[in-house]
Each structure stands twice: as C-alpha cells, then as structure tokens.
Design an enzyme around this catalytic site. Structure first.
Site, PDB file in Angstrom:
ATOM      1  N   LYS A 257      -5.320 -53.185 -19.582  1.00  0.00           N
ATOM      2  CA  LYS A 257      -6.149 -53.022 -20.781  1.00  0.00           C
ATOM      3  C   LYS A 257      -7.330 -52.107 -20.466  1.00  0.00           C
ATOM      4  O   LYS A 257      -8.082 -52.354 -19.528  1.00  0.00           O
ATOM      5  CB  LYS A 257      -6.665 -54.394 -21.243  1.00  0.00           C
ATOM      6  N   ASP A 262     -16.051 -52.536 -25.939  1.00  0.00           N
ATOM      7  CA  ASP A 262     -15.620 -53.538 -26.918  1.00  0.00           C
ATOM      8  C   ASP A 262     -16.832 -54.129 -27.638  1.00  0.00           C
ATOM      9  O   ASP A 262     -17.481 -55.037 -27.141  1.00  0.00           O
ATOM     10  CB  ASP A 262     -14.828 -54.648 -26.205  1.00  0.00           C
ATOM     11  N   LYS A 269     -19.687 -58.512 -31.942  1.00  0.00           N
ATOM     12  CA  LYS A 269     -20.217 -59.437 -30.937  1.00  0.00           C
ATOM     13  C   LYS A 269     -21.729 -59.541 -31.077  1.00  0.00           C
ATOM     14  O   LYS A 269     -22.375 -58.619 -31.572  1.00  0.00           O
ATOM     15  CB  LYS A 269     -19.901 -58.907 -29.532  1.00  0.00           C
ATOM     16  N   ASP A 339     -12.137 -58.754 -32.863  1.00  0.00           N
ATOM     17  CA  ASP A 339     -12.581 -58.847 -31.474  1.00  0.00           C
ATOM     18  C   ASP A 339     -11.440 -59.286 -30.546  1.00  0.00           C
ATOM     19  O   ASP A 339     -11.581 -59.239 -29.328  1.00  0.00           O
ATOM     20  CB  ASP A 339     -13.766 -59.816 -31.372  1.00  0.00           C
ATOM     21  N   ARG A 343      -5.219 -57.873 -26.884  1.00  0.00           N
ATOM     22  CA  ARG A 343      -3.814 -58.278 -27.006  1.00  0.00           C
ATOM     23  C   ARG A 343      -3.036 -57.329 -27.916  1.00  0.00           C
ATOM     24  O   ARG A 343      -1.829 -57.179 -27.765  1.00  0.00           O
ATOM     25  CB  ARG A 343      -3.736 -59.737 -27.478  1.00  0.00           C
TER      26      ARG A 343
HETATM   27  N1  BES Z   1     -13.084 -58.310 -24.030  1.00  0.00           N
HETATM   28  C1  BES Z   1     -13.164 -59.576 -24.646  1.00  0.00           C
HETATM   29  C2  BES Z   1     -13.028 -60.736 -23.664  1.00  0.00           C
HETATM   30  C3  BES Z   1     -14.186 -60.972 -22.755  1.00  0.00           C
HETATM   31  C4  BES Z   1     -15.284 -61.684 -23.186  1.00  0.00           C
HETATM   32  C5  BES Z   1     -14.141 -60.558 -21.448  1.00  0.00           C
HETATM   33  C6  BES Z   1     -16.317 -61.956 -22.301  1.00  0.00           C
HETATM   34  C7  BES Z   1     -15.176 -60.816 -20.581  1.00  0.00           C
HETATM   35  C8  BES Z   1     -16.269 -61.517 -21.010  1.00  0.00           C
HETATM   36  C9  BES Z   1     -12.041 -59.729 -25.669  1.00  0.00           C
HETATM   37  O1  BES Z   1     -11.660 -58.574 -26.317  1.00  0.00           O
HETATM   38  C10 BES Z   1     -12.519 -60.695 -26.707  1.00  0.00           C
HETATM   39  O2  BES Z   1     -13.440 -60.353 -27.369  1.00  0.00           O
HETATM   40  N2  BES Z   1     -11.893 -61.852 -26.792  1.00  0.00           N
HETATM   41  C11 BES Z   1     -12.267 -62.839 -27.719  1.00  0.00           C
HETATM   42  C12 BES Z   1     -11.014 -63.379 -28.367  1.00  0.00           C
HETATM   43  C13 BES Z   1     -11.271 -64.252 -29.566  1.00  0.00           C
HETATM   44  C14 BES Z   1     -11.867 -63.435 -30.674  1.00  0.00           C
HETATM   45  C15 BES Z   1      -9.951 -64.861 -30.010  1.00  0.00           C
HETATM   46  C16 BES Z   1     -13.020 -63.944 -26.983  1.00  0.00           C
HETATM   47  O3  BES Z   1     -12.664 -64.241 -25.825  1.00  0.00           O
HETATM   48  O4  BES Z   1     -13.977 -64.442 -27.516  1.00  0.00           O
HETATM   49 ZN    ZN Z   2     -11.961 -56.809 -25.285  1.00  0.00          ZN
HETATM   50 MN    MN Z   3     -12.864 -58.175 -28.013  1.00  0.00          MN
END
Ligand code: BES
Ligand code: ZN
Ligand code: MN
Length: 488
Positions: A257, A262, A269, A339, A343
């Site tokens: 990835k 992001d 966020k 967010d 995936r």
């Molecule tokens: N890149 C983030 C995951 C992440 C968060 C990595 C904090 C490292 C530290 C990912 O794209 C994300 O935002 N995931 C969300 C998924 C949710 C919206 C289902 C998450 O983990 O909150």
């Molecule tokens: Zn991400």
């Molecule tokens: Mn994200």
C-alpha cells in the site's frame, strides 16, 4: 553506507580506533584484551547486561585505541536480534567517539553458522548509522566511520562470514531505501516520485518495469485506485516491477500500500497527528526496498512487485460515503468511510496479481489503527488464507527481527462487511477492525495469500537500537528473508 569488512585477528592485534567486544552477563572477558576489561568488571561498572556499555582507553598491550565492552545479556537468551542491536550500539558508539575505524569481535549464535551471525551483525551495524537529515539546513551531524570490520576467531570460516556480511549490507541498503521513501514528506514522495524511484531500481537490476498512470488505471478497470486518487492534483500510479530470474516457475508477488498522504478524504481525520499519514505509503516503500535487495542479491526466483500509489484527499471530485465502486475483480464495494481507502487500492492490486498465477502473494499495508491497538508497536498483524504460507511468513518475521503475529479471519468477519447496496462494505465498524480489513482483502485473493498489517510497526516515535524516530523500513527485510527462504 559504510562497507562491512571481515577479518581474522587476535583481539590485541586489531589496529582500529575502537575494538568492541561483546560480553555475556556475569562471564569473563575473552582472551586477548590483556587486563583492559578487568577494572570495569571488578568495579561492577559493567556486568554484561543487555545494552550496557563501557568505553576503555587501554594504555598499552593493544593495537586499538579504544575498547568498547558491550553487554550481550544472558548467554542462554542471546539471539540474532540481540546481535543486530549490539552491532548497532557498536557502530553508533564508533561515530560518537570519533573512532574512524571500528572493529567488532563477532559473537557466535548458537545453532547458527558464522554466515548468519555476520549477516545480522552487518544489518545492525549498518542500519544503526541510518539518518534522515536531508532537509536540515543548519548544523548537521556529518560524522561518518571509514570502516567497520567483523573480527573472526581462528576457527570461523572467513568465506561464509564474508558472504553473510555482504547479504546483511544489501538487506540494510534495501531497508534504508524503504526508510528514506517513507520519511520523505508527501510534497516530495508523490505517486509519480515513487514510480520514478521504482524505475531506477528496475534499471539497476535488470527488472521489468511498468507504470500505469491515471487514465491507464481507469482503463484497466481498477475502480478502487482510480477512485481514491480521483480528487488529487498529484495523480495516482500503479507500479509494477518484475524480477525474472526463476525460469518459468510461478512467481512470488509482493504488494505494498502506498497512500502518499492519507487525510481520510471526505471522512476526514482529526488534524492532530495527521502529519504521520505521510507514512501511509510504508508498505509500498518496504516492497520497493525489498526489490532493491532482491535485485542486488540476484535471487534465483521470479518476484513481482505491485505498488498502488495514491493520495487520499477531500475535494470537489472526491468519492463519498455511500458511493458504490466497481472494483478490478468485478465485485462492488460500498463506501462507508473514505478513510478505509487502503483496502480499496490493495483489492485492485490483489485482483491484478491473478494474471501471474502466483505461487504466493504477500501484501503489506499500514491498514488499520485497530491493529495498533491489538499488537502495539512490537509485531505486525498477520492474516491470510493459507496456514502454511502464514507460518512461512511468520518464520521470515522471526529471522528478520520484524515480527508478525497471526490474527484470525473467521467467516464472521466477512459477514460483518456484507454490503447493503453493493457486495461488500469497506468498513465493518470498530469491533475487530484489523480483521474486517483482512476479510475485505480476502475477497480478492484466490491464490495462497498473506497480509501484513504494519500500522504499528512501520514507523516509531523514538530512536531504538537500530531504528530512528520515523520510518523503520519494516517489513522490507522480512520480505527478503521470505524470498531467500523460497530460494533455498
Ligand atoms: N492509514 C490508515 C490506518 C492507520 C491509522 C495507520 C493510524 C497507522 C496509524 C487507514 O487508511 C485508515 O484510516 N483506517 C481506518 C479504517 C476505518 C475507517 C474502517 C482506521 O483504522 O481507523
Ligand atoms: Zn490509509
Ligand atoms: Mn485511511
């Protein structure tokens, strides 16, 4: 990066700015130091505990200017990872003392040959010197060391040790590349930048390289990658590297990835800590770092790298919660949160991988905050659809010191993401967040597949033995160890 040398010598005959010697807890120093270590030991200044050091300036009897005693901890608990850390302690101390030429009496690893101990010592020594300071304009620490030699005892095989040291150096070069790419801010490390760096790796090592741009990604039907990057001025790329050194055998495919920033998109966020989301391309960086090492080791296998690279930003053209995307595989994904973008782009890459009829596919991604909650910063989450492959990845994690720990993908997690308007939802809510993300990917993998959630391991907020604050390069070395394991 400093070259790691290997030579045989008695400790008192090593001419160097500093000779480092590892000592186990409550054991006597090795022969050849004269009495140099005695006072440190009898005075109880130093007992050999892990991480402990004592710097000595022997007046006579040794050809080295300095002696560094390095605690290795209890002999029975000593292992490859502790050797990496000890070697990093040595190389860092060589820099901070001003010893230009460093030597380290290579400790043995029980049940493992000198090749492996030289390899991991070289990894540690080299990675311990990693710095990312290219944007500092003021005074920088420019100190370097000229040489770092592993000193062998007379019974060790010098050729094996040399081979190991070279492997270790190449692993460190790949890991350092992964760190550099991930530490680069998103205004430099755009998808196009990553593609250029991938092209360089391909040119250096005779790999095939294909870069798809936005319109080609759309034409390919990659609805996830096309959509996530749609509102960005820095357009998305799909990066393909092909290392073909394994005849017509089925390839290993590595997927990473690479969300270069992001923001969360429309599901934006919180601003506090958002700067860390420049690291959201760490999976792609690790895959590129691993390819660098695989190329320079010229491993006799077919290995393909797939790196979907994009930003995730809000904007007038951005995708929105409630949207339904048609993915590369033909399945439809219903957006609950923009967010949960990782995936979406990985699903397209996993679907693209089918054309290779792969022997195994491993993806790595900073995918979920939930994985950080589950495992903290000490292991990556490991999921998949093939128990043997999962065990193999886990073993590669142990060998590399980049640990991965298995998590379940029960059918119930797939139930949790069943779609209301499309086939599957891109979020299953908070419970089991790392596992519903894995379950989403599983829908697109119809070959032996393993998934590494590196959200907790890809970067750190402080220096450690051989990592610095920022990107760790994880799991570049794990991936190379995996491929080396298959090459044996
Ligand atoms: N890149 C983030 C995951 C992440 C968060 C990595 C904090 C490292 C530290 C990912 O794209 C994300 O935002 N995931 C969300 C998924 C949710 C919206 C289902 C998450 O983990 O909150
Ligand atoms: Zn991400
Ligand atoms: Mn994200």
């Amino acid at each position: 990066m400093v070259r790691i040398g290997v030579r045989k010598a008695a400790l008192n005959e090593v001419s160097a700015g500093m000779i480092a010697v590892g000592l186990y807890e409550n054991e006597n120093p090795p022969e050849g130091l004269g009495g140099a270590a005695d006072v440190a030991l009898t005075s109880e200044d130093f007992s050999g505990k892990e991480g402990e050091t004592a710097l000595l300036y022997p007046a006579s009897g040794l050809m080295a200017q300095r002696v560094l005693l390095v605690g290795l901890g209890k002999r029975a608990a000593f292992n490859a990872e502790k050797l990496r850390r000890a070697a990093a302690t040595v190389s860092r101390r060589a820099i901070s003392t001003g010893a230009r030429r460093a030597a380290f009496a290579l400790p043995a690893l029980e049940d493992e040959g000198v090749e492996r101990s030289a390899q991991v010592a070289a990894e540690g020594a080299s990675l311990g010197l990693y710095r990312f300071d290219r944007y500092k304009t003021g005074e920088k620490d420019e100190r370097e060391i000229e040489s770092f030699d592993l000193i062998l005892d007379e019974n060790s095989d010098e050729e094996s040790a040399t081979a190991g040291a070279q492997k270790g150096e190449k692993l460190a070069v790949g890991a350092a590349l992964a760190r550099d790419l991930a530490n680069e801010p998103s205004n430099t490390a755009t998808p196009a930048y990553l593609a250029e760096r991938a092209r360089e790796i391909a040119e250096h090592h005779g790999m095939g390289c294909t870069i798809l741009d936005r319109s080609q990604i759309e034409a390919e039907g990659m609805g996830g990658l096309a959509t996530v990057g749609r509102s960005s001025a820095n357009e998305q790329r799909f990066i393909v590297l092909e290392h073909r050194k394994g005849g017509d055998s089925a390839p290993i495919v590595l997927v990473g990835k690479a969300v270069t920033f992001d923001s969360g998109g429309i599901s934006i966020k919180p601003s506090s800590g958002m700067e860390e989301m420049k690291f959201d391309m760490s999976g792609g960086a690790a895959v590129l770092g691993a390819m660098e090492t695989i190329g320079s080791l010229d491993l006799p296998l077919n290995v393909i790298a797939l790196v979907p690279a994009t930003e995730n930003l809000p904007g007038g053209a951005a995708f929105k919660p409630g949207d339904v995307l048609r993915m590369h595989s033909g399945k439809t994904a219903e957006i609950i949160s923009t967010d949960a973008e990782g995936r979406l782009i990985l699903a397209d890459a996993l679907s693209y991988a089918r054309r290779y009829d792969p022997a195994a596919v491993i993806d790595c991604a900073t995918l979920t905050g939930a994985c950080v909650v589950a495992l903290g910063h000490h292991a990556s989450g490991l999921m998949g659809n093939d128990e043997d492959l999962i065990s193999e990845v886990r073993a590669a994690g142990e060998r590399s010191g980049e640990r991965a720990w298995p998590l379940p993908l029960f059918e119930e997690y797939t139930e949790q993401i069943r779609g209301d308007y499309g086939d599957i939802k891109n979020s299953g809510g908070r419970p089991g967040g790392a596992l519903t993300a894995g379950a989403f990917l599983k829908e697109f993998a119809d070959y032996p597949w393993a998934h590494l959630d590196i959200a907790g391991t890809a970067w750190g907020d402080k220096d450690n033995a051989y990592t610095t604050k920022g990107a760790t390069g994880t799991p570049a070395r794990l991936l190379v160890e995996f491929v080396m394991g298959r090459a044996r």
